[in-house]
Design a protein around this motif. Sequence first.
Motif, PDB file in Angstrom:
ATOM      1  N   GLU A  43       0.844  -1.184   0.000  1.00  0.00           N
ATOM      2  CA  GLU A  43       0.000   0.000   0.000  1.00  0.00           C
ATOM      3  C   GLU A  43       0.884   1.240   0.000  1.00  0.00           C
ATOM      4  OE1 GLU A  43      -2.848  -0.172   3.183  1.00  0.00           O
ATOM      5  OE2 GLU A  43      -3.526  -2.193   2.644  1.00  0.00           O
ATOM      6  N   ILE A  44       0.428   2.291  -0.676  1.00  0.00           N
ATOM      7  CA  ILE A  44       1.161   3.549  -0.756  1.00  0.00           C
ATOM      8  C   ILE A  44       0.229   4.689  -0.344  1.00  0.00           C
ATOM      9  CG2 ILE A  44       2.328   5.199  -2.263  1.00  0.00           C
ATOM     10  CD1 ILE A  44       3.954   2.657  -1.832  1.00  0.00           C
ATOM     11  N   ASP A  45       0.697   5.501   0.599  1.00  0.00           N
ATOM     12  CA  ASP A  45      -0.031   6.692   1.025  1.00  0.00           C
ATOM     13  C   ASP A  45       0.737   7.906   0.510  1.00  0.00           C
ATOM     14  OD1 ASP A  45      -1.104   4.580   2.579  1.00  0.00           O
ATOM     15  OD2 ASP A  45      -1.593   5.927   4.228  1.00  0.00           O
ATOM     16  N   MET A  46       0.243   8.526  -0.552  1.00  0.00           N
ATOM     17  CA  MET A  46       0.947   9.649  -1.173  1.00  0.00           C
ATOM     18  C   MET A  46       0.316  10.972  -0.765  1.00  0.00           C
ATOM     19  SD  MET A  46      -0.399  10.096  -5.092  1.00  0.00           S
ATOM     20  CE  MET A  46       0.190  11.798  -5.070  1.00  0.00           C
ATOM     21  N   VAL A  47       1.134  12.034  -0.729  1.00  0.00           N
ATOM     22  CA  VAL A  47       0.668  13.366  -0.386  1.00  0.00           C
ATOM     23  C   VAL A  47       0.503  14.188  -1.656  1.00  0.00           C
ATOM     24  CG1 VAL A  47       1.066  15.397   1.055  1.00  0.00           C
ATOM     25  CG2 VAL A  47       2.017  13.184   1.739  1.00  0.00           C
ATOM     26  N   ILE A  48      -0.635  14.858  -1.793  1.00  0.00           N
ATOM     27  CA  ILE A  48      -0.842  15.729  -2.939  1.00  0.00           C
ATOM     28  C   ILE A  48      -0.007  17.008  -2.793  1.00  0.00           C
ATOM     29  CG2 ILE A  48      -3.196  14.879  -3.307  1.00  0.00           C
ATOM     30  CD1 ILE A  48      -4.113  17.727  -2.232  1.00  0.00           C
ATOM     31  N   ASP A  49       0.075  17.763  -3.871  1.00  0.00           N
ATOM     32  CA  ASP A  49       0.612  19.115  -3.821  1.00  0.00           C
ATOM     33  C   ASP A  49      -0.521  20.015  -3.325  1.00  0.00           C
ATOM     34  OD1 ASP A  49       1.432  21.738  -4.317  1.00  0.00           O
ATOM     35  OD2 ASP A  49       2.482  21.218  -6.164  1.00  0.00           O
ATOM     36  N   VAL A  50      -0.496  20.309  -2.033  1.00  0.00           N
ATOM     37  CA  VAL A  50      -1.587  21.071  -1.432  1.00  0.00           C
ATOM     38  C   VAL A  50      -1.675  22.469  -2.040  1.00  0.00           C
ATOM     39  CG1 VAL A  50      -2.539  21.945   0.736  1.00  0.00           C
ATOM     40  CG2 VAL A  50      -1.356  19.746   0.695  1.00  0.00           C
ATOM     41  N   GLY A  51      -0.529  23.050  -2.352  1.00  0.00           N
ATOM     42  CA  GLY A  51      -0.540  24.377  -2.961  1.00  0.00           C
ATOM     43  C   GLY A  51      -1.269  24.406  -4.286  1.00  0.00           C
ATOM     44  N   ALA A  52      -1.080  23.366  -5.090  1.00  0.00           N
ATOM     45  CA  ALA A  52      -1.799  23.293  -6.365  1.00  0.00           C
ATOM     46  C   ALA A  52      -3.300  23.238  -6.126  1.00  0.00           C
ATOM     47  CB  ALA A  52      -1.332  22.085  -7.166  1.00  0.00           C
ATOM     48  N   ALA A  53      -3.707  22.480  -5.110  1.00  0.00           N
ATOM     49  CA  ALA A  53      -5.133  22.393  -4.796  1.00  0.00           C
ATOM     50  C   ALA A  53      -5.675  23.742  -4.327  1.00  0.00           C
ATOM     51  CB  ALA A  53      -5.369  21.326  -3.740  1.00  0.00           C
ATOM     52  N   LEU A  54      -4.911  24.423  -3.484  1.00  0.00           N
ATOM     53  CA  LEU A  54      -5.369  25.725  -2.993  1.00  0.00           C
ATOM     54  C   LEU A  54      -5.451  26.749  -4.114  1.00  0.00           C
ATOM     55  CD1 LEU A  54      -3.441  25.982   0.397  1.00  0.00           C
ATOM     56  CD2 LEU A  54      -5.817  25.308   0.004  1.00  0.00           C
ATOM     57  N   ALA A  55      -4.620  26.578  -5.138  1.00  0.00           N
ATOM     58  CA  ALA A  55      -4.656  27.473  -6.299  1.00  0.00           C
ATOM     59  C   ALA A  55      -5.755  27.100  -7.291  1.00  0.00           C
ATOM     60  CB  ALA A  55      -3.303  27.465  -7.006  1.00  0.00           C
ATOM     61  N   GLY A  56      -6.452  26.008  -7.015  1.00  0.00           N
ATOM     62  CA  GLY A  56      -7.518  25.579  -7.905  1.00  0.00           C
ATOM     63  C   GLY A  56      -7.054  24.790  -9.109  1.00  0.00           C
ATOM     64  N   ASP A  57      -5.798  24.350  -9.096  1.00  0.00           N
ATOM     65  CA  ASP A  57      -5.262  23.594 -10.230  1.00  0.00           C
ATOM     66  C   ASP A  57      -5.475  22.098  -9.983  1.00  0.00           C
ATOM     67  OD1 ASP A  57      -3.997  22.670 -12.467  1.00  0.00           O
ATOM     68  OD2 ASP A  57      -2.085  23.697 -12.100  1.00  0.00           O
ATOM     69  N   PHE A  58      -6.707  21.689 -10.084  1.00  0.00           N
ATOM     70  CA  PHE A  58      -7.042  20.299  -9.784  1.00  0.00           C
ATOM     71  C   PHE A  58      -6.587  19.346 -10.878  1.00  0.00           C
ATOM     72  CE2 PHE A  58     -10.218  23.001  -7.613  1.00  0.00           C
ATOM     73  CZ  PHE A  58      -9.775  22.760  -6.319  1.00  0.00           C
ATOM     74  N   ALA A  59      -6.354  19.868 -12.074  1.00  0.00           N
ATOM     75  CA  ALA A  59      -5.774  19.036 -13.131  1.00  0.00           C
ATOM     76  C   ALA A  59      -4.366  18.615 -12.740  1.00  0.00           C
ATOM     77  CB  ALA A  59      -5.765  19.794 -14.451  1.00  0.00           C
ATOM     78  N   ALA A  60      -3.586  19.527 -12.163  1.00  0.00           N
ATOM     79  CA  ALA A  60      -2.237  19.191 -11.715  1.00  0.00           C
ATOM     80  C   ALA A  60      -2.276  18.194 -10.569  1.00  0.00           C
ATOM     81  CB  ALA A  60      -1.492  20.451 -11.293  1.00  0.00           C
ATOM     82  N   VAL A  61      -3.229  18.370  -9.671  1.00  0.00           N
ATOM     83  CA  VAL A  61      -3.387  17.414  -8.566  1.00  0.00           C
ATOM     84  C   VAL A  61      -3.677  16.021  -9.117  1.00  0.00           C
ATOM     85  CG1 VAL A  61      -4.784  16.800  -6.564  1.00  0.00           C
ATOM     86  CG2 VAL A  61      -4.133  19.180  -6.929  1.00  0.00           C
ATOM     87  N   GLY A  62      -4.592  15.957 -10.064  1.00  0.00           N
ATOM     88  CA  GLY A  62      -4.933  14.667 -10.655  1.00  0.00           C
ATOM     89  C   GLY A  62      -3.778  14.036 -11.402  1.00  0.00           C
ATOM     90  N   ALA A  63      -3.011  14.852 -12.125  1.00  0.00           N
ATOM     91  CA  ALA A  63      -1.870  14.323 -12.872  1.00  0.00           C
ATOM     92  C   ALA A  63      -0.804  13.774 -11.933  1.00  0.00           C
ATOM     93  CB  ALA A  63      -1.282  15.420 -13.761  1.00  0.00           C
ATOM     94  N   ASP A  64      -0.601  14.443 -10.806  1.00  0.00           N
ATOM     95  CA  ASP A  64       0.340  13.992  -9.782  1.00  0.00           C
ATOM     96  C   ASP A  64      -0.062  12.607  -9.268  1.00  0.00           C
ATOM     97  OD1 ASP A  64       2.411  14.163  -7.874  1.00  0.00           O
ATOM     98  OD2 ASP A  64       1.170  15.258  -6.460  1.00  0.00           O
ATOM     99  N   ILE A  65      -1.340  12.476  -8.934  1.00  0.00           N
ATOM    100  CA  ILE A  65      -1.850  11.189  -8.432  1.00  0.00           C
ATOM    101  C   ILE A  65      -1.736  10.117  -9.502  1.00  0.00           C
ATOM    102  CG2 ILE A  65      -3.879   9.998  -7.530  1.00  0.00           C
ATOM    103  CD1 ILE A  65      -4.807  12.825  -6.522  1.00  0.00           C
ATOM    104  N   ALA A  66      -2.063  10.459 -10.734  1.00  0.00           N
ATOM    105  CA  ALA A  66      -2.008   9.489 -11.825  1.00  0.00           C
ATOM    106  C   ALA A  66      -0.594   8.985 -12.057  1.00  0.00           C
ATOM    107  CB  ALA A  66      -2.572  10.109 -13.104  1.00  0.00           C
ATOM    108  N   THR A  67       0.403   9.837 -11.855  1.00  0.00           N
ATOM    109  CA  THR A  67       1.801   9.421 -12.007  1.00  0.00           C
ATOM    110  C   THR A  67       2.152   8.344 -10.995  1.00  0.00           C
ATOM    111  OG1 THR A  67       2.470  11.570 -12.878  1.00  0.00           O
ATOM    112  CG2 THR A  67       4.200  10.201 -11.912  1.00  0.00           C
TER     113      THR A  67
END
Length: 230
Positions: free
Chosen positions: A97-121
Amino acid sequence: MSVTPAPRWGREQVAQLVDHTLLKPEATAAQVAALVAEAAELGVAAVCVSPSMVAVAATANTAGVPIAAVAGFPSGKHLPAVKGQEAALAAAAGAAEIDMVIDVGAALAGDFAAVGADIATVRAAVPRAVLKVIVESAALLEFAGEAALVAVCRAAEDAGADFVKTSTGFHPSGGATVHAVELMAQTVDGRLGVKASGGIRGAQDALAMLGAGATRLGLSGTRAVLDGLG
């Protein structure tokens, strides 16, 4: 909003939903080995350790307790490729199992596409691992509101995550709250698991999170929580 804990949660049932966790930077190999032994005794779902400690946990793991490792922890500000490689190395060393941390700053900036791409990687790097996405729910709610937390949970689902997870436990905004867990559970609506983590120190805290919709708990003081259940 107060939540009345469901009466069905006994000690054994709660233990089976716990990730028994040791992520302190000063953790030693001996402490990780002790964590694994205690996890087997308590009957938990998994142990959660730093990537550098996965091999130690695997060596000590004679009982076959699933091992989880973190990636991009605790800041989330690592490059996506680095998070993916960190996750892949942890999986190769024995993490299921892997527990990964998102880029919180990207989320706060509203860049949810970047958040999703990070997770997809990371998802692509560990296609067979259970992937939990740490969203730092307290920070999202404090600085951007409910819509941001909902959007991040949706991005995690779209990117192939298995769980959304409230917190690292290291962010100054705080850890899991009943409100955050309720909102996350409503958003994923059973399609993903919800892991409540950060600041859960007693049995009543754990029961409140389960009552709010959590399907996994991240605990460092697991024995004390379970002992509070009788």
